[in-house]
Design an enzyme around this catalytic site. Structure first.
Site, PDB file in Angstrom:
ATOM      1  N   GLU A  59     -24.652  21.842  -0.239  1.00 45.98           N
ATOM      2  CA  GLU A  59     -24.067  22.984   0.481  1.00 45.98           C
ATOM      3  C   GLU A  59     -25.162  23.986   0.773  1.00 45.98           C
ATOM      4  O   GLU A  59     -26.068  24.188  -0.054  1.00 45.98           O
ATOM      5  CB  GLU A  59     -22.958  23.682  -0.320  1.00 45.98           C
ATOM      6  CG  GLU A  59     -21.662  22.924  -0.387  1.00 45.98           C
ATOM      7  CD  GLU A  59     -20.557  23.670  -1.108  1.00 45.98           C
ATOM      8  OE1 GLU A  59     -20.470  24.919  -0.996  1.00 45.98           O
ATOM      9  OE2 GLU A  59     -19.779  22.994  -1.807  1.00 45.98           O
ATOM     10  N   GLU A  61     -19.914  22.613  -8.498  1.00 42.06           N
ATOM     11  CA  GLU A  61     -20.173  23.977  -8.955  1.00 42.06           C
ATOM     12  C   GLU A  61     -19.561  24.326 -10.314  1.00 42.06           C
ATOM     13  O   GLU A  61     -18.884  25.346 -10.462  1.00 42.06           O
ATOM     14  CB  GLU A  61     -19.733  24.993  -7.894  1.00 42.06           C
ATOM     15  CG  GLU A  61     -20.578  24.885  -6.638  1.00 42.06           C
ATOM     16  CD  GLU A  61     -20.515  26.115  -5.740  1.00 42.06           C
ATOM     17  OE1 GLU A  61     -19.683  26.995  -5.982  1.00 42.06           O
ATOM     18  OE2 GLU A  61     -21.323  26.170  -4.791  1.00 42.06           O
TER      19      GLU A  61
HETATM   20  C1  BG6 Z   1     -19.215  27.107  -2.573  1.00 42.63           C
HETATM   21  C2  BG6 Z   1     -18.026  26.220  -2.751  1.00 42.63           C
HETATM   22  O1  BG6 Z   1     -19.258  27.948  -3.654  1.00 42.63           O
HETATM   23  O2  BG6 Z   1     -19.249  28.007  -1.512  1.00 42.63           O
HETATM   24  C3  BG6 Z   1     -17.179  26.048  -1.504  1.00 42.63           C
HETATM   25  O3  BG6 Z   1     -18.380  24.963  -3.273  1.00 42.63           O
HETATM   26  C4  BG6 Z   1     -17.092  27.382  -0.775  1.00 42.63           C
HETATM   27  O4  BG6 Z   1     -15.945  25.530  -1.901  1.00 42.63           O
HETATM   28  C5  BG6 Z   1     -18.483  27.778  -0.348  1.00 42.63           C
HETATM   29  O5  BG6 Z   1     -16.219  27.380   0.318  1.00 42.63           O
HETATM   30  C6  BG6 Z   1     -18.583  29.020   0.533  1.00 42.63           C
HETATM   31  O6  BG6 Z   1     -18.027  30.127  -0.099  1.00 42.63           O
HETATM   32  P1  BG6 Z   1     -16.835  30.946   0.575  1.00 42.63           P
HETATM   33  O7  BG6 Z   1     -16.393  31.886  -0.471  1.00 42.63           O
HETATM   34  O8  BG6 Z   1     -17.380  31.626   1.766  1.00 42.63           O
HETATM   35  O9  BG6 Z   1     -15.797  29.946   0.940  1.00 42.63           O
END
Ligand code: BG6
Length: 477
Positions: free
Chosen positions: A376, A165
């Site tokens: 993700e 990211e």
């Molecule tokens: C992504 C990241 O932006 O979102 C992760 O790569 C992150 O590290 C994930 O945990 C989910 O976002 P959040 O803020 O709910 O943890």
């Protein structure tokens, strides 16, 4: 027409984690201090020091992933376990040993490790010595760290992700979140754009180096990509949305895949003297470093429009009708973000837009012509552990099912999608909302007040995903 869900035979079904969000053991076996260790969480919210204690539970966790039938596990390496200060003369053998063990454990279960080289955590020593990514010096240390990873793990790891990211690290470069990756937020836009440039040059060098080593694997970047919708069909809104899209998405992938800056964004930066300091040879390096695939993270879409209230726009924005990058709050904005009432929300308030994922896939396939992996995608909400140790997370199943359906349609439409690794394999500590904002298939019995047994439990989604993988995506019921 009924959809026949077919996924390629060797499709990489799996899930993701990152080192600092799951490992814990923040000061064990010689691990050095990283930016993430100093992240100040809101009161009553877990930090990363113990996290899900994957460091001591990895065998059990990987066994559970194998039980689900994972073909791949997207994980990250903590730079400060390998080089505690970021630039030590020799790597920390204990850190190398830990990741060798994790990788071997995956391979033992026929799980392909997809390794992120750097997922937000950054050695504090490098921040103190020269400001981290604020300085061009950061390129050398990142490249050296990668060389070590390739020489120590390159024979076993076939999929490498250069950086997680980068897009978010730039979009949030001046906000409070930035302390995660830069120690403290950046001071100026110019500094943010320099960091972006150095990160891209470093990744291009590393992709090139990796190919020269002929290790018989693949390497690519892993930005967060969102489809950006114009709030209305008003031409000003459409233009503002195009501009925002360049800053939010194409800036990173155009540099990393095509070796060029998006043109309108570049002229905007130049008008304000915010363009990065490009040295002789940088653009050649960027042109030469080619990814083998694009990994990307997708959670939700965004909707934008032109600013209609001039007070929302910083003084300097008014000189241009490209109304982007106005500062509102502490997040730089190119256009005004608005809500989208066509999109439902999770209980934690995140948009649920599965078609947005398909739009992302189509745009990336058309623009870059590379294989794609989703690294993700997921639904972070509170789960309830019942007295008989069950977790009935039908909301997560529903969320994932809808997104996988759109992947199947995208593949049918011609997109070369080679893997799906949602967030997250196990529960872990979120960016700012603790461990009780859960994303995992595997429940970790740990709570934000520091209590918990750290026992692992299979959620309903665990059994569901197992069936999905077993049927290679044809049974999503
Ligand atoms: C992504 C990241 O932006 O979102 C992760 O790569 C992150 O590290 C994930 O945990 C989910 O976002 P959040 O803020 O709910 O943890």
């Amino acid at each position: 027409m009924p959809i026949n869900y077919t996924f390629p035979r060797d499709f990489l079904w799996g899930a993701s984690t990152s080192a600092h969000q799951c490992e814990g053991a923040w000061n064990e076996d010689g691990r050095g201090l990283a930016t993430v260790d100093l992240k100040k969480m809101p009161d009553g919210i877990s930090d990363y020091k113990k996290a899900s204690d994957f460091y001591h539970h990895y065998k059990e966790d990987i066994k559970l992933m194998a039980e689900m039938g994972f073909k791949a596990f997207r994980m990250s390496i903590a730079w400060t376990r390998i080089y505690p200060n970021g630039d030590d003369e020799k790597p920390n053998e204990k850190g190398i040993e830990f990741y060798n063990n994790v990788i071997d454990e995956c391979l033992k279960h026929n799980i392909e490790p997809i390794v992120t080289i750097n997922h937000f955590d950054y050695p504090m020593h490098l921040i103190e010595s020269y400001g981290g990514w604020r300085s061009r010096k950061a390129i050398k240390d990142y490249v050296r760290y990668c060389e070590t990873l390739f020489s120590r793990f390159g024979k076993k790891v076939k999929y490498w992700l250069t950086m997680n990211e980068q897009s978010m690290m730039i979009v949030y470069g001046q906000s409070r979140v930035a302390s995660l990756f830069y120690g403290t937020p950046m001071d100026t836009r110019k500094e943010v754009m320099n960091a972006n440039h150095y990160m891209c040059v470093a990744q291009a060098m590393v992709m090139n180096l990796y190919h020269e080593l002929r290790l018989n694997g693949k390497i690519g970047p892993a930005p967060n990509i969102v489809p950006v919708y114009a709030a209305t069909n008003k031409p000003e809104d459409v233009l503002a949305t195009m501009n925002y899209n360049e800053f939010r998405n194409t800036l990173y992938l155009d540099l990393l895949v095509k070796g060029e800056y998006p043109k309108a964004l570049w002229s905007y930066l130049e008008d304000r003297n915010w363009q990065p300091d490009i040295q002789e040879g940088d653009m050649e390096i960027l042109k030469a470093g080619k990814p083998d695939f694009i990994a990307f993270n997708y959670y939700f879409s965004e909707t934008t429009k032109a600013f209609d209230n001039q007070n929302d726009i910083a003084e300097e924005e008014l000189v241009s009708n490209l109304t982007f990058m106005a500062q509102k709050g502490n997040k730089p904005r190119i256009a005004e973000q608005t809500s989208n009432n066509h999109i439902p929300l999770t209980t934690s308030g995140m948009g649920i837009d599965p078609i947005g994922l398909r739009i992302d896939l189509r745009i990336l396939a058309d623009r870059y012509h590379l294989p794609l992996i989703i690294t993700e995608n997921g639904c972070g909400v509170k789960d309830t552990l019942t007295s008989d140790k069950k977790i009935h997370d039908d909301y997560r199943i529903d969320y994932l099912r809808k997104h996988i359906e759109q992947c199947a349609i995208a593949i049918h439409e011609g997109v070369d999608l080679i893997g799906y690794c949602p967030w997250s394999a196990i529960d872990l500590v979120s960016t700012g909302e603790g461990i009780e904002k859960r994303y995992g298939f595997i429940y970790v019995d740990a709570y934000d007040d520091g209590t918990g047994t750290y026992n692992r439990y299979r959620k309903d989604s665990f059994y569901w995903y197992k069936k999905v993988i077993q049927s290679n995506g044809s049974d999503l019921s």
